[in-house]
Design a protein around this motif. Structure first.
Motif, PDB file in Angstrom:
ATOM      1  N   TYR A  58      -0.859 -86.737 -89.254  1.00  0.00           N
ATOM      2  CA  TYR A  58      -2.011 -86.044 -90.064  1.00  0.00           C
ATOM      3  C   TYR A  58      -3.133 -85.847 -89.178  1.00  0.00           C
ATOM      4  CZ  TYR A  58      -3.807 -90.948 -90.687  1.00  0.00           C
ATOM      5  OH  TYR A  58      -4.133 -92.305 -90.623  1.00  0.00           O
ATOM      6  N   LEU A  59      -2.727 -85.597 -87.703  1.00  0.00           N
ATOM      7  CA  LEU A  59      -3.786 -85.192 -86.796  1.00  0.00           C
ATOM      8  C   LEU A  59      -5.133 -86.266 -86.576  1.00  0.00           C
ATOM      9  CD1 LEU A  59      -3.819 -81.221 -87.438  1.00  0.00           C
ATOM     10  CD2 LEU A  59      -2.361 -82.704 -85.976  1.00  0.00           C
ATOM     11  N   GLY A  60      -4.920 -87.553 -86.919  1.00  0.00           N
ATOM     12  CA  GLY A  60      -6.064 -88.348 -86.514  1.00  0.00           C
ATOM     13  C   GLY A  60      -6.032 -88.921 -85.321  1.00  0.00           C
ATOM     14  N   ARG A  62      -4.149 -87.647 -81.138  1.00  0.00           N
ATOM     15  CA  ARG A  62      -3.519 -86.730 -80.250  1.00  0.00           C
ATOM     16  C   ARG A  62      -2.249 -87.604 -79.648  1.00  0.00           C
ATOM     17  NH1 ARG A  62      -5.105 -81.496 -79.311  1.00  0.00           N
ATOM     18  NH2 ARG A  62      -6.586 -80.942 -80.918  1.00  0.00           N
ATOM     19  N   ARG A  80      -9.456 -76.002 -81.951  1.00  0.00           N
ATOM     20  CA  ARG A  80     -10.309 -77.081 -82.703  1.00  0.00           C
ATOM     21  C   ARG A  80     -10.765 -76.679 -84.209  1.00  0.00           C
ATOM     22  NH1 ARG A  80     -14.241 -79.873 -84.078  1.00  0.00           N
ATOM     23  NH2 ARG A  80     -14.166 -82.280 -83.959  1.00  0.00           N
ATOM     24  N   PRO A  84      -9.101 -78.040 -89.256  1.00  0.00           N
ATOM     25  CA  PRO A  84      -9.419 -78.161 -90.638  1.00  0.00           C
ATOM     26  C   PRO A  84      -8.303 -77.514 -91.641  1.00  0.00           C
ATOM     27  CG  PRO A  84     -11.269 -78.138 -89.391  1.00  0.00           C
ATOM     28  CD  PRO A  84     -10.142 -77.676 -88.603  1.00  0.00           C
ATOM     29  N   ARG A  87      -5.385 -79.379 -91.618  1.00  0.00           N
ATOM     30  CA  ARG A  87      -5.383 -80.758 -92.274  1.00  0.00           C
ATOM     31  C   ARG A  87      -5.472 -80.667 -93.959  1.00  0.00           C
ATOM     32  NH1 ARG A  87      -9.220 -82.009 -88.000  1.00  0.00           N
ATOM     33  NH2 ARG A  87      -8.171 -83.454 -86.475  1.00  0.00           N
ATOM     34  N   ARG A  88      -5.939 -79.509 -94.300  1.00  0.00           N
ATOM     35  CA  ARG A  88      -5.960 -79.334 -96.006  1.00  0.00           C
ATOM     36  C   ARG A  88      -4.643 -79.185 -96.273  1.00  0.00           C
ATOM     37  NH1 ARG A  88     -11.375 -75.362 -96.103  1.00  0.00           N
ATOM     38  NH2 ARG A  88     -12.827 -76.909 -95.016  1.00  0.00           N
ATOM     39  N   PHE A  94      -3.722 -93.575 -97.343  1.00  0.00           N
ATOM     40  CA  PHE A  94      -4.048 -94.245 -96.244  1.00  0.00           C
ATOM     41  C   PHE A  94      -3.777 -95.773 -96.501  1.00  0.00           C
ATOM     42  CE2 PHE A  94      -7.112 -90.993 -95.487  1.00  0.00           C
ATOM     43  CZ  PHE A  94      -6.985 -90.637 -94.226  1.00  0.00           C
ATOM     44  N   PRO A 112     -11.527 -83.803-101.402  1.00  0.00           N
ATOM     45  CA  PRO A 112     -10.702 -82.720-100.599  1.00  0.00           C
ATOM     46  C   PRO A 112     -10.911 -81.165-101.529  1.00  0.00           C
ATOM     47  CG  PRO A 112      -9.225 -84.582-101.369  1.00  0.00           C
ATOM     48  CD  PRO A 112     -10.669 -84.845-102.096  1.00  0.00           C
TER      49      PRO A 112
ATOM     50  N   LEU B 206     -10.695 -86.147 -91.765  1.00  0.00           N
ATOM     51  CA  LEU B 206      -9.098 -86.148 -92.128  1.00  0.00           C
ATOM     52  C   LEU B 206      -8.677 -85.377 -93.030  1.00  0.00           C
ATOM     53  CD1 LEU B 206      -8.353 -89.585 -90.773  1.00  0.00           C
ATOM     54  CD2 LEU B 206      -8.008 -87.471 -89.638  1.00  0.00           C
ATOM     55  N   ILE B 207      -9.671 -85.152 -94.131  1.00  0.00           N
ATOM     56  CA  ILE B 207      -9.133 -84.567 -95.206  1.00  0.00           C
ATOM     57  C   ILE B 207      -9.502 -82.884 -95.219  1.00  0.00           C
ATOM     58  CG2 ILE B 207      -9.200 -86.355 -97.054  1.00  0.00           C
ATOM     59  CD1 ILE B 207     -11.828 -85.196 -97.909  1.00  0.00           C
ATOM     60  N   GLY B 208      -9.878 -82.505 -93.792  1.00  0.00           N
ATOM     61  CA  GLY B 208     -10.054 -81.159 -93.591  1.00  0.00           C
ATOM     62  C   GLY B 208     -11.473 -80.524 -93.559  1.00  0.00           C
ATOM     63  N   PRO B 296     -10.523 -86.156 -82.540  1.00  0.00           N
ATOM     64  CA  PRO B 296      -9.295 -85.307 -82.208  1.00  0.00           C
ATOM     65  C   PRO B 296      -9.478 -84.259 -83.411  1.00  0.00           C
ATOM     66  CG  PRO B 296      -8.485 -87.619 -83.188  1.00  0.00           C
ATOM     67  CD  PRO B 296     -10.153 -87.583 -83.031  1.00  0.00           C
TER      68      PRO B 296
END
Ligand SMILES: Nc1ncnc2c1ncn2[C@@H]1O[C@H](COP(=O)(O)OP(=O)(O)OP(=O)(O)O)[C@@H](O)[C@H]1O
Ligand SMILES: [Mg+2]
Lengths: 229, 296
Positions: A58-60, A62, A80, A84, A87-88, A94, A112, B206-208, B296
């Motif tokens: 989830y790209l939390g 690297r 960068r 987003p 991520r969407r 979690f 979200p 993290l949720i974009g 990140p």
């Protein structure tokens, strides 16, 4: 829902390694690919690195080495400001829920959508619908501190799926709920999977895994993937 | 700005309590510096007006045998020097006859007077728009031409005008420093706020959420706090400035021009809280962007 031919990989790891700071490598030479529309369990003993692997997905985080390709984009070379949007397309449950304590269940699930700039009228319509679906119709205005562990977990799951993600990552989503609710959540995931969402559920719950044994399994042991089927 | 959606519980932060006070103090000080500068500018432009126009150079007569010729020589040197000064429109030496004519009402027109060693005068016409440093010219004149000097009163006024210009620059520097202190405080407050709400920020990330979605919430908050503090600071500055103005008017015995502020001064004063709030907003936004760029 995006048009993506089934069978194409939604995510791919090539010899990925991860260490936290100067610590030991918690993931080593992890290589696998998840076809679009698949439903995998991610299993392994405590400390094997399941949560860490999901964090990379989830790209939390690297990776410290290797390559992660997500939605056909090599993460290392993605700009960068484009992250987003990626991520969407991912919904995350979690392990520790990570609900916002000062917001109601409804506002937590709406997050979200708000981040995406969805109109308030849409939010007022869809969020209560989904919360009723997970059995929280009468808890819309409750703050997380007044909810039980299982209720919090369902809020977290609702938040992860409200945006109709292409990829759903769930870390121990059935850890705090009774069997009945656990089955209900699994059916919700299966429903989403039928609609095209690729799903990864990390769990140690062997009985759950065996009940859904038709799903393939990614097994982690000491930071390495030992079985993919 | 107001009533925009916010997911971060920033209203309860400690920042909410100290930032408005700091901005209030800063706006108060800036209001003092700005009105000081404007009042000085007003006074200065009147003095400047008095100084421009014409000045007079006085050349004392030389002694010795060839006194007459030596004095003429001094006058010529002074005229040549003044002609070279930028902003000088015309230089005209009064001949002895005209000087005598000017003195006649006091001294009479006798031959005795005609033979007196009288100082010679040179009329210098200055461009009213040119900013001439008369003090410097007076120094140069007395150094190069013996016995020559520039009209004292005007040189003194010119020195005051120079001083007031320096004070204007000082006011600008003071306002700049105030801006820096305000920015630095907002940076600190924003970083503290980000540390306190790190978990929430990470979830949003993290949720974009785009960086600006998060930065905007801090920026909006900083604007509201800055504006509130700024308005309070201005409200405190108004009675303080009125009291100063009143005291200055009592001092003025006709010697100083009356102290007042042009309309532009009031406009700038009124803008101070908005400028402070805008600065706080921009600083907060940039700080959050800078910090998020490391995620990140
Ligand atoms: N933030 C962190 N900093 C340092 N080490 C960490 C961090 N998170 C996890 N680890 C270490 O990485 C290893 C894998 O942890 P991880 O949480 O990924 O395991 P897990 O399989 O999810 O375990 P569990 O089933 O108990 O949730 C562990 O040795 C853990 O101590
Ligand atoms: Mg874990």
């Amino acid at each position: 829902m995006r048009h993506r031919p089934r069978g194409e990989n939604i995510i791919r790891f090539d010899s990925v390694g991860l260490r936290y700071g100067l610590g030991p490598e918690v993931l080593r030479d992890v290589t696998f690919a998840l076809p679009s529309g698949s439903f995998h369990f991610l299993t392994g003993p405590s400390g094997a690195g399941k949560s860490s692997l999901l964090r990379l997905m989830y790209l939390g985080l690297r990776p410290t080495r290797g390559r992660v390709v997500l939605f056909d984009r090599d993460i290392a070379t993605t700009r960068r400001y484009e992250l987003p949007a990626l991520r969407r397309r991912i919904g995350v449950v979690f392990q520790e829920f990570r609900l916002l304590d000062h917001l109601t269940a409804l506002d937590n699930v709406a997050l979200p959508l708000r981040v995406r700039g969805v109109r308030e009228s849409e939010i007022r319509k869809h969020v209560p619908e989904l919360l009723s679906w997970v059995g929280l119709a009468d808890q819309l205005g409750a703050k997380p501190s007044t909810l039980s562990g299982g209720q919090k977990q369902r809020v977290a799951i609702a938040r992860a799926v409200i945006g109709r993600p292409d990829l759903l990552l769930a870390d121990e989503p059935t850890g705090n709920v009774d069997d009945h609710i656990a089955m209900r959540l699994m059916y919700l995931f299966e429903e989403l999977n039928k609609l095209g969402t690729t799903i990864v559920v990390a769990t140690h719950n062997e009985s759950l895994v065996s009940r859904f044994s038709h799903n393939p399994r990614l097994h982690l042991e000491h930071g390495q993937v030992t079985r993919v089927n | 700005m107001f009533g925009r959606h916010s997911d971060l519980p920033l209203a309860g932060d400690a920042t909410s309590r100290f930032l408005p006070w700091l901005v209030a103090l800063m706006v108060f000080l800036a209001a003092m510096a700005v009105s000081g500068a404007f009042a000085v500018d007003e006074v200065m432009s009147r003095w400047d007006h008095d100084v421009s126009g014409t000045v007079t150079v006085q050349v004392l007569p030389a002694g010795g045998d060839r006194a007459e010729a030596a004095t003429e020589d001094r006058v010529r040197q002074a005229v040549d020097l003044m002609r070279l000064v930028p902003g000088v429109l015309a230089v005209r030496a009064m001949d002895k006859a005209r000087t005598l004519a000017l003195l006649e009402p006091w001294l009479g027109g006798t031959d005795v007077v005609r033979d007196l060693p009288l100082p010679r005068l040179i009329d210098v016409t200055i461009d009213p728009d040119a900013r001439i440093d008369l003090a410097e010219i007076a120094d140069r004149l007395s150094r190069t031409v013996p016995g020559a000097s520039l009209d004292d009163h005007r040189v003194w006024l010119s020195r005051l005008v120079n001083l007031s210009r320096t004070m204007e620059w000082l006011a600008i520097v003071v306002v700049g420093l105030i801006g820096l202190v305000t920015s630095a405080t907002v940076v600190y407050a924003t970083r503290t706020g980000m540390a306190v709400h790190h978990d929430i920020i990470e979830v949003l990330h993290l949720i974009g959420a785009h960086d600006d979605y998060i930065a905007r919430q801090f920026a909006d908050r900083a604007f509201v706090l800055g504006l509130g503090g700024g308005l309070f600071g201005l409200a405190m500055a108004v009675p303080a400035l009125s009291a100063l103005g009143w005291a200055a008017r009592r001092l003025e015995g006709g010697f100083l021009p009356s102290i007042g502020m042009p309309i532009a001064g009031y406009v700038v004063l009124g803008l101070l809280p908005v400028l402070a709030a805008g600065l706080a907003m921009l600083t907060a936004r940039l700080t959050v962007h800078g910090a998020l760029a490391r995620m990140p």
